[in-house]
Structure formats: structure tokens, C-alpha cells
Motif scaffolding. Structure first.
Motif, PDB file in Angstrom:
ATOM      1  N   THR A 274      -3.450   2.514 -15.626  1.00 41.90           N
ATOM      2  CA  THR A 274      -3.971   2.871 -14.304  1.00 41.90           C
ATOM      3  C   THR A 274      -3.700   1.745 -13.315  1.00 41.90           C
ATOM      4  N   GLY A 275      -3.814   0.515 -13.795  1.00 44.22           N
ATOM      5  CA  GLY A 275      -3.548  -0.644 -12.955  1.00 44.22           C
ATOM      6  C   GLY A 275      -2.109  -0.696 -12.483  1.00 44.22           C
ATOM      7  N   VAL A 276      -1.190  -0.216 -13.309  1.00 44.10           N
ATOM      8  CA  VAL A 276       0.223  -0.175 -12.913  1.00 44.10           C
ATOM      9  C   VAL A 276       0.368   0.682 -11.662  1.00 44.10           C
ATOM     10  N   LEU A 277      -0.381   1.776 -11.590  1.00 45.07           N
ATOM     11  CA  LEU A 277      -0.326   2.630 -10.399  1.00 45.07           C
ATOM     12  C   LEU A 277      -0.828   1.879  -9.164  1.00 45.07           C
ATOM     13  N   GLU A 278      -1.862   1.064  -9.344  1.00 40.20           N
ATOM     14  CA  GLU A 278      -2.370   0.250  -8.238  1.00 40.20           C
ATOM     15  C   GLU A 278      -1.314  -0.767  -7.800  1.00 40.20           C
ATOM     16  N   VAL A 279      -0.642  -1.379  -8.764  1.00 39.24           N
ATOM     17  CA  VAL A 279       0.412  -2.343  -8.455  1.00 39.24           C
ATOM     18  C   VAL A 279       1.537  -1.653  -7.676  1.00 39.24           C
ATOM     19  N   ILE A 280       1.909  -0.458  -8.099  1.00 40.83           N
ATOM     20  CA  ILE A 280       2.966   0.290  -7.400  1.00 40.83           C
ATOM     21  C   ILE A 280       2.544   0.580  -5.963  1.00 40.83           C
ATOM     22  N   GLY A 281       1.317   1.013  -5.774  1.00 36.83           N
ATOM     23  CA  GLY A 281       0.811   1.259  -4.425  1.00 36.83           C
ATOM     24  C   GLY A 281       0.861   0.002  -3.563  1.00 36.83           C
ATOM     25  N   PHE A 282       0.469  -1.113  -4.154  1.00 38.05           N
ATOM     26  CA  PHE A 282       0.523  -2.402  -3.452  1.00 38.05           C
ATOM     27  C   PHE A 282       1.963  -2.744  -3.053  1.00 38.05           C
ATOM     28  N   ILE A 283       2.897  -2.597  -3.984  1.00 38.04           N
ATOM     29  CA  ILE A 283       4.303  -2.908  -3.715  1.00 38.04           C
ATOM     30  C   ILE A 283       4.815  -2.052  -2.561  1.00 38.04           C
ATOM     31  N   GLU A 284       4.556  -0.762  -2.632  1.00 36.55           N
ATOM     32  CA  GLU A 284       5.079   0.148  -1.607  1.00 36.55           C
ATOM     33  C   GLU A 284       4.471  -0.151  -0.241  1.00 36.55           C
ATOM     34  N   GLU A 285       3.174  -0.405  -0.208  1.00 34.50           N
ATOM     35  CA  GLU A 285       2.498  -0.638   1.067  1.00 34.50           C
ATOM     36  C   GLU A 285       2.831  -2.018   1.643  1.00 34.50           C
ATOM     37  N   THR A 286       2.820  -3.023   0.814  1.00 35.75           N
ATOM     38  CA  THR A 286       3.010  -4.392   1.278  1.00 35.75           C
ATOM     39  C   THR A 286       4.452  -4.708   1.636  1.00 35.75           C
ATOM     40  N   PHE A 287       5.379  -4.239   0.804  1.00 38.90           N
ATOM     41  CA  PHE A 287       6.772  -4.624   0.980  1.00 38.90           C
ATOM     42  C   PHE A 287       7.634  -3.517   1.575  1.00 38.90           C
ATOM     43  N   GLY A 288       7.043  -2.351   1.840  1.00 38.99           N
ATOM     44  CA  GLY A 288       7.761  -1.280   2.510  1.00 38.99           C
ATOM     45  C   GLY A 288       8.911  -0.699   1.716  1.00 38.99           C
ATOM     46  N   ILE A 289       8.749  -0.642   0.398  1.00 39.35           N
ATOM     47  CA  ILE A 289       9.793  -0.062  -0.442  1.00 39.35           C
ATOM     48  C   ILE A 289       9.204   1.097  -1.237  1.00 39.35           C
ATOM     49  N   THR A 290      10.057   1.967  -1.734  1.00 39.39           N
ATOM     50  CA  THR A 290       9.632   3.080  -2.571  1.00 39.39           C
ATOM     51  C   THR A 290      10.025   2.788  -4.007  1.00 39.39           C
ATOM     52  N   VAL A 291       9.052   2.877  -4.898  1.00 40.02           N
ATOM     53  CA  VAL A 291       9.306   2.672  -6.320  1.00 40.02           C
ATOM     54  C   VAL A 291       9.669   4.022  -6.918  1.00 40.02           C
TER      55      VAL A 291
END
Length: 88
Positions: free
Chosen positions: A46-63
Motif C-alpha cells: 500500500t505504501g508503494v502506491l503512496e510513493v507513486i502518488g508522491f512521485i507523480e505529484e512532486t516531480f510531474g511525471i507519470t509512473v
């Protein structure tokens, strides 16, 4: 403009800060950049999903689904390298 090394360090600092504020880490400063977040029990599935959300929001990229690989998401170093690759 920041050098690639400076961008990587800034990225790692942002990731470390996110992990420290969202997951239990006894000493965030002692967490090595190449430590497995999953093996250490810091991040679960579940935490991996949070990390993905953080990456997409913070760095403006799509995983992309095909990029959900341990080498991209299992350590601060791996996440930072992944983000920099996607941004270039």
C-alpha cells in the motif's frame, strides 16, 4: 541550473523527507540511500502506491504500470534515478 549530481541530491532529500513524514523511520538521516524500503519494512504494498502518488505529484511525471519495478521504487537511490531518467 543545477548539475545532475545536485539534482540527484535534491531529489533524494525530497524523497527522504516524504518517507520520514509518511512512514515510520526511527532515524531518517541514518537511512542509507540504497537500503531496500520493502525489505526493511518501511514501505509495504500500500505504501508503494503512496510513493507513486508522491512521485507523480512532486516531480510531474507519470509512473507507467511497466515501470513498477523494484529497481525503480525500492530505495531512495532507485527512486531518484528513476525520477531523473523520466525527467530527461
Amino acid at each position: 541550473m543545477l548539475s545532475t549530481k545536485d539534482r540527484a541530491e535534491t531529489c533524494k532529500d525530497q524523497i527522504r523527507a516524504f518517507l520520514a513524514s509518511n512512514f515510520y523511520i526511527a532515524d531518517a538521516d541514518a537511512l542509507e540511500s540504497n537500503t531496500s524500503l520493502l525489505d526493511q519494512g518501511i514501505v509495504d504494498s500500500t505504501g508503494v502506491l503512496e510513493v507513486i502518488g508522491f512521485i507523480e505529484e512532486t516531480f510531474g511525471i507519470t509512473v507507467e504500470d511497466s515501470e513498477l519495478l523494484p529497481e525503480n521504487l525500492d530505495s531512495i537511490q532507485g527512486i531518484a534515478q528513476y525520477v531523473l531518467r523520466k525527467q530527461n
